[in-house]
Write an enzyme that holds these catalytic residues in place. Structure first.
Site, mmCIF file in Angstrom:
data_model
loop_
_atom_site.group_PDB
_atom_site.id
_atom_site.type_symbol
_atom_site.label_atom_id
_atom_site.label_comp_id
_atom_site.label_asym_id
_atom_site.label_seq_id
_atom_site.Cartn_x
_atom_site.Cartn_y
_atom_site.Cartn_z
ATOM 1 C CG HIS A 76 9.076 -0.765 4.955
ATOM 2 N ND1 HIS A 76 8.935 -2.113 4.680
ATOM 3 C CD2 HIS A 76 10.307 -0.618 5.513
ATOM 4 C CE1 HIS A 76 10.020 -2.752 5.070
ATOM 5 N NE2 HIS A 76 10.882 -1.877 5.572
ATOM 6 C CB SER B 264 -12.007 12.636 -14.523
ATOM 7 O OG SER B 264 -13.256 12.058 -14.183
#
Length: 431
Positions: free
Chosen positions: A141, A262
């Site tokens: 999870h 970036s």
């Protein structure tokens, strides 16, 4: 497929030149079969083989006029072979050639995919060997669970890819099928022996029962198997993306010298290969749906599947080939950070050893319900707290102290307990 994602080895198999080459292979194999059965002169076949050729531009020129690619192809071939061209395509329908030649393309593509898959298998196996004892946290999870090793995680990847290899080997038998059975598959104008001989020469099996086409369940399976492989590659890619997150940073894609992450933020090192693989897997799954839609043709055949296959079959093969190369490169050059794995493992003072503490208390006579309550209370006190330390809380708990010695508590926090049986898994996989 756009050039950006087309590697030359696979791209070559889906050019017009290669396609027409396979068409000519089929036509010649049929002529040879007919000659062996005495249906056409052997010397005519020899002349056809010596002269037969084609010109892609000329075929496209003829097709622009006649609006039929097979007729355009045959017209151009006959321009090379002359009078003996009357024996070419004798008694055949277009799909005899189209589907049989397509099988040759699919087999060639599949062979290349399996070859690339072997390279990925070796890359994963090598990394699994290198990190068989590199301890990290296992997560369920998205939450810390219990210790594993990075090699164990990779062992799961390897087992999955080995299953894909087995599937693709079996797939070859299902897709390596030809048909020379005529306009509706009844052999009205072609002896079934011609099909058998021609297919044998081409390395194919005759279809057991065709219509005018080979049933598209075979092609549906082909695309679905590639989509399934793509889904596994995406699973691995998503795992890498998650492990590369700044707050985790247990592995990282190799960042080449001069590479930039970036245009705005010079610090960025993004998992671009993994993200690209996730996107491509979506395309493959979409193609799998289209391939299933192609199965429902009218009666003995219509051409609603044709336009779809001109897109999805080359794209599926080219994309899967590219994805395998990307994943192999990614795995080979993956940056692994054991110290970060160790740091993450030890958050909140070993709270991940809660089950081991609980089971040890049970072994000493505490009921499971009481043991669970004691351990959960200590774990939740430590969880997400500044300086939270589960191990310290457990050691100071009076109920635990009444049941366990300091050495027994210490042993509960030994990660090696979780790895006692990993070698058995590694042995199964040859790691």
């Amino acid at each position: 497929m756009i050039e950006r994602y087309t590697l030359p080895e696979m791209g070559e198999l889906w050019t017009d030149t290669y396609k027409f080459k396979t068409w000519l292979q089929v036509e010649i194999a049929v002529c040879e079969a007919k000659a062996e059965l005495g249906e056409i002169p052997a010397d005519a076949v020899a002349e056809i083989k010596a002269k037969a050729n084609f010109d892609v531009d000329r075929i496209l020129e003829i097709e622009a006029e006649v609006r039929h690619d097979m007729i355009a192809f045959l017209t151009n071939v006959n321009e090379y072979v002359g009078d003996v061209g009357r024996y070419i395509h004798l008694g055949l329908t277009s799909s005899d050639v189209l589907d049989t030649a397509l099988a040759l393309q699919l087999v060639a593509s599949l062979n290349l995919i399996v070859e690339c898959l072997e390279q990925l298998i070796q890359a994963i196996r090598y990394q699994a060997q290198q990190h068989r004892y590199t301890v990290m946290i296992g997560r369920s999870h998205g939450i810390h669970a219990e210790p594993i090793t990075f090699g164990f995680k990779l062992a799961g990847w390897l087992a999955e890819i080995l299953r894909h290899r087995d599937r693709l080997v079996n797939l070859r038998q299902h897709i390596a099928v030809g048909k020379i059975s005529g306009a509706v598959g009844t052999y009205a104008n072609t002896d079934p022996r011609v099909e058998a001989i021609a297919c044998q020469k081409l390395g194919l099996d005759p279809d057991m029962a065709s219509t005018q086409v080979i049933s598209r369940d075979r092609h549906g399976e082909f695309v679905q198997q590639f989509a399934l492989l793509g889904a596994s590659l995406e699973r691995f890619a998503v795992e890498i993306r998650n492990l590369q997150r700044t707050d985790v940073l247990e592995v990282e894609e190799f960042f080449a010298k001069g590479q930039k992450g970036s245009s705005a933020m010079p610090h960025k090192r993004n998992p671009i290969r993994s993200e690209r693989l996730s996107g491509m897997a979506r395309i493959l799954r979409g193609h799998a749906i289209a391939a299933l839609e192609n199965m429902a043709l009218w009666h003995e055949r219509d051409i609603s599947h044709s336009s779809v296959e001109r897109i999805i079959l080359p794209d599926t093969c080219i994309l899967t080939h590219f994805m395998l190369h990307e994943m192999t490169h990614l795995v080979k050059h993956l940056l692994v950070y054991p110290e970060n794995m160790k740091r993450n493992l030890n958050r909140y003072g070993g709270v991940i050893f809660s089950q081991r503490v609980m089971l040890t208390l049970v072994e000493k006579g505490t009921s499971r319900e009481d043991a669970y309550s004691i351990v959960q209370s200590c774990a939740h006190q430590a969880w997400n707290q500044p300086g939270g330390n589960f191990r310290e809380l457990i050691s100071q708990d009076s109920q635990v102290q009444s049941q366990l010695t300091p050495d027994e508590i210490e042993d509960c926090f030994n990660p090696q307990h979780h790895f006692r049986h990993l070698d058995e898994i590694y042995q199964r996989l040859g790691i």
